[in-house]
Structure formats: C-alpha cells, structure tokens
Design a protein around this motif. Sequence first.
Motif, mmCIF file in Angstrom:
data_model
loop_
_atom_site.group_PDB
_atom_site.id
_atom_site.type_symbol
_atom_site.label_atom_id
_atom_site.label_comp_id
_atom_site.label_asym_id
_atom_site.label_seq_id
_atom_site.Cartn_x
_atom_site.Cartn_y
_atom_site.Cartn_z
ATOM 1 N N ALA A 1 0.817 -1.216 0.000
ATOM 2 C CA ALA A 1 0.000 0.000 0.000
ATOM 3 C C ALA A 1 0.852 1.268 0.000
ATOM 4 N N SER A 2 1.949 1.252 0.743
ATOM 5 C CA SER A 2 2.811 2.426 0.838
ATOM 6 C C SER A 2 3.457 2.764 -0.508
ATOM 7 N N LEU A 3 3.930 1.737 -1.200
ATOM 8 C CA LEU A 3 4.580 1.970 -2.489
ATOM 9 C C LEU A 3 3.564 2.351 -3.565
ATOM 10 N N LYS A 4 2.365 1.805 -3.494
ATOM 11 C CA LYS A 4 1.319 2.209 -4.438
ATOM 12 C C LYS A 4 1.006 3.698 -4.273
ATOM 13 N N LYS A 5 0.988 4.146 -3.033
ATOM 14 C CA LYS A 5 0.740 5.561 -2.752
ATOM 15 C C LYS A 5 1.874 6.412 -3.309
ATOM 16 N N LEU A 6 3.102 5.922 -3.185
ATOM 17 C CA LEU A 6 4.257 6.640 -3.710
ATOM 18 C C LEU A 6 4.160 6.785 -5.230
ATOM 19 N N VAL A 7 3.821 5.699 -5.906
ATOM 20 C CA VAL A 7 3.710 5.730 -7.367
ATOM 21 C C VAL A 7 2.633 6.716 -7.812
ATOM 22 N N LYS A 8 1.527 6.758 -7.090
ATOM 23 C CA LYS A 8 0.466 7.720 -7.411
ATOM 24 C C LYS A 8 0.957 9.155 -7.236
ATOM 25 N N SER A 9 1.748 9.385 -6.193
ATOM 26 C CA SER A 9 2.295 10.719 -5.959
ATOM 27 C C SER A 9 3.235 11.125 -7.091
ATOM 28 N N ILE A 10 4.039 10.168 -7.562
ATOM 29 C CA ILE A 10 4.951 10.458 -8.674
ATOM 30 C C ILE A 10 4.159 10.783 -9.942
ATOM 31 N N LYS A 11 3.098 10.028 -10.172
ATOM 32 C CA LYS A 11 2.286 10.249 -11.370
ATOM 33 C C LYS A 11 1.566 11.599 -11.337
ATOM 34 N N ARG A 12 1.234 12.065 -10.155
ATOM 35 C CA ARG A 12 0.591 13.377 -10.058
ATOM 36 C C ARG A 12 1.551 14.480 -10.498
ATOM 37 N N LYS A 13 2.831 14.271 -10.250
ATOM 38 C CA LYS A 13 3.846 15.246 -10.664
ATOM 39 C C LYS A 13 4.264 15.033 -12.119
ATOM 40 N N VAL B 1 14.093 -7.705 -10.504
ATOM 41 C CA VAL B 1 14.230 -6.254 -10.327
ATOM 42 C C VAL B 1 12.900 -5.761 -9.768
ATOM 43 N N ARG B 2 12.944 -5.087 -8.616
ATOM 44 C CA ARG B 2 11.677 -4.628 -8.044
ATOM 45 C C ARG B 2 11.864 -3.370 -7.212
ATOM 46 N N LEU B 3 10.815 -2.590 -7.153
ATOM 47 C CA LEU B 3 10.796 -1.393 -6.327
ATOM 48 C C LEU B 3 10.550 -1.805 -4.882
ATOM 49 N N VAL B 4 11.404 -1.351 -3.958
ATOM 50 C CA VAL B 4 11.268 -1.791 -2.568
ATOM 51 C C VAL B 4 11.077 -0.643 -1.586
ATOM 52 N N GLU B 5 11.377 0.568 -2.007
ATOM 53 C CA GLU B 5 11.295 1.685 -1.066
ATOM 54 C C GLU B 5 11.289 2.996 -1.832
ATOM 55 N N GLY B 6 10.831 4.072 -1.173
ATOM 56 C CA GLY B 6 10.878 5.379 -1.813
ATOM 57 C C GLY B 6 10.095 6.421 -1.048
ATOM 58 N N HIS B 7 10.344 7.675 -1.418
ATOM 59 C CA HIS B 7 9.584 8.755 -0.808
ATOM 60 C C HIS B 7 9.690 10.008 -1.678
ATOM 61 N N MET B 8 8.794 10.925 -1.438
ATOM 62 C CA MET B 8 8.786 12.209 -2.133
ATOM 63 C C MET B 8 9.236 13.293 -1.159
ATOM 64 N N GLY C 1 9.073 17.239 -1.668
ATOM 65 C CA GLY C 1 8.726 18.311 -2.595
ATOM 66 C C GLY C 1 8.503 17.742 -3.980
ATOM 67 N N ASN C 2 9.235 18.256 -4.945
ATOM 68 C CA ASN C 2 9.126 17.769 -6.324
ATOM 69 C C ASN C 2 10.134 16.664 -6.639
ATOM 70 N N VAL C 3 10.931 16.300 -5.649
ATOM 71 C CA VAL C 3 11.992 15.308 -5.866
ATOM 72 C C VAL C 3 11.534 13.931 -5.365
ATOM 73 N N ALA C 4 11.663 12.953 -6.246
ATOM 74 C CA ALA C 4 11.325 11.568 -5.883
ATOM 75 C C ALA C 4 12.608 10.771 -5.712
ATOM 76 N N ARG C 5 12.641 9.959 -4.675
ATOM 77 C CA ARG C 5 13.753 9.045 -4.455
ATOM 78 C C ARG C 5 13.187 7.637 -4.314
ATOM 79 N N VAL C 6 13.664 6.746 -5.131
ATOM 80 C CA VAL C 6 13.143 5.373 -5.117
ATOM 81 C C VAL C 6 14.307 4.387 -5.060
ATOM 82 N N THR C 7 14.116 3.319 -4.316
ATOM 83 C CA THR C 7 15.146 2.299 -4.181
ATOM 84 C C THR C 7 14.702 1.034 -4.904
#
Length: 212
Positions: free
Chosen positions: A64-76, A144-151, A153-159
């Motif tokens: 759920a946390s990563l899905k929320k992150l992806v949605k935040s990235i898509k909004r930007k 290969v998979r997305l395991v972590e990340g956060h926003m 401001g306008n900068v996204a960081r994903v692991t």
Amino acid sequence: MSSELIEIFVFAGIAGFLIFKLYTVLGQKTGFERPKESAPVQPEPVEKKPQSSFAEDPERLLNASLKKLVKSIKRKDNRFNLNEFLKGATQAFEMILEAFSRADTMTLKKLLGAELYGEFETTIEERKSHQETLETILVKIESVRLVEGHMQGNVARVTVEFQTEQTHVVRDKAGEIIEGSPKQIEQLVDLWTFERNLTQSNPNWILIKTAT
C-alpha cells in the motif's frame, strides 16, 4: 535370311549403340552442374546479455505504501510508468557496472549523483595507482523490483532491488588474478537509490546511493 530381316537387325544394332553413347554422355557430371548443397554450417552461439523479466503490471505487486508513492509520482509526472522505469533502471545498472569495471568515468559522471560519483572516482583512481584492473561479468538478472521510496517536494527518491549473478576478477599489472575467479559466480542483492526532480523536462533518473 531375307534382306528385310537383316536390315532390321542392323538398325536395331545402330539404335542400341546410340542409346549406349547417349547414356555415357548424359549420365556423367559436367562442369555446368550445380554441386550438391552441403549441410548448413551452424553458427557459433552468441553470448547474450542477461535478461530480466518484468510483470505486465508491477504496480499490482506493490504494498500500500509503495502504491501511494507511485500515485504521488504520477501526479507530478503523468508520463511515469513503473514497468518502463524498472526497465530503464536495469539498463542503468548494466551500464554503471560496465563503466565502473572499465574505469569509464565519463559515463559514470552522467549517471551518478555528485557525491556517489566522487566515491566511485576515488575507488577507480586507487585501482589505477596499484595498476590493477577489474573484470565484472553480469551473468544473470534474477529479479528487479521497487522496494522503497519517498517524495520530498518535487523530488522523488526510489530504491530498486537487483538480485543478480555476477563474477568479479581483479588482476595485477601482469594480468595475474589477485582476487576473485571468472568461474566463481556470486549471488548478489544490490539496493540502488535513484533520484529525479519530477518538474524538470529531463526524464533521466540519477543514481545517488548504492548498498548491499
């Protein structure tokens, strides 16, 4: 014996002789015949680059946390696609491993953040000072998979987690192996963190951190 019967035997003899000569000519190979085609030569197998598989919808596998992150990235950035991002991250993984192995600092400078580039450059210069060379072969990419990340401001960081099989060999100036073995395959798990300002037109993500 009548003359008619004699003529029949003569003509039959002539006909038999002509048939025999015709066979001896047409039954032989000539210089204009096409040679028999030999069996096709099988090409030598070409070593392929390691391939990795991606789920058709990798977002479905996220928590759920990563899905929320992806949605935040898509909004930007509404062009963001997780599947394409993971493919791009894998290409970057391969390019950076190869560039580091070849001491290709020009390529590394384009793909790494300033701080991480400094660390890579220091290691490369140390290797050069000892006149050593590194050979890294990426044998296989397991996942290969997305395991972590956060926003921020306008900068996204994903692991991204890369599970791979690799070989590492270090050679001295004489070409002798001083570390590793080309026959020893290591199973590795790397965690690479990528960063991007989503409001900028440049679509490239920069590698800012590596961990194992």
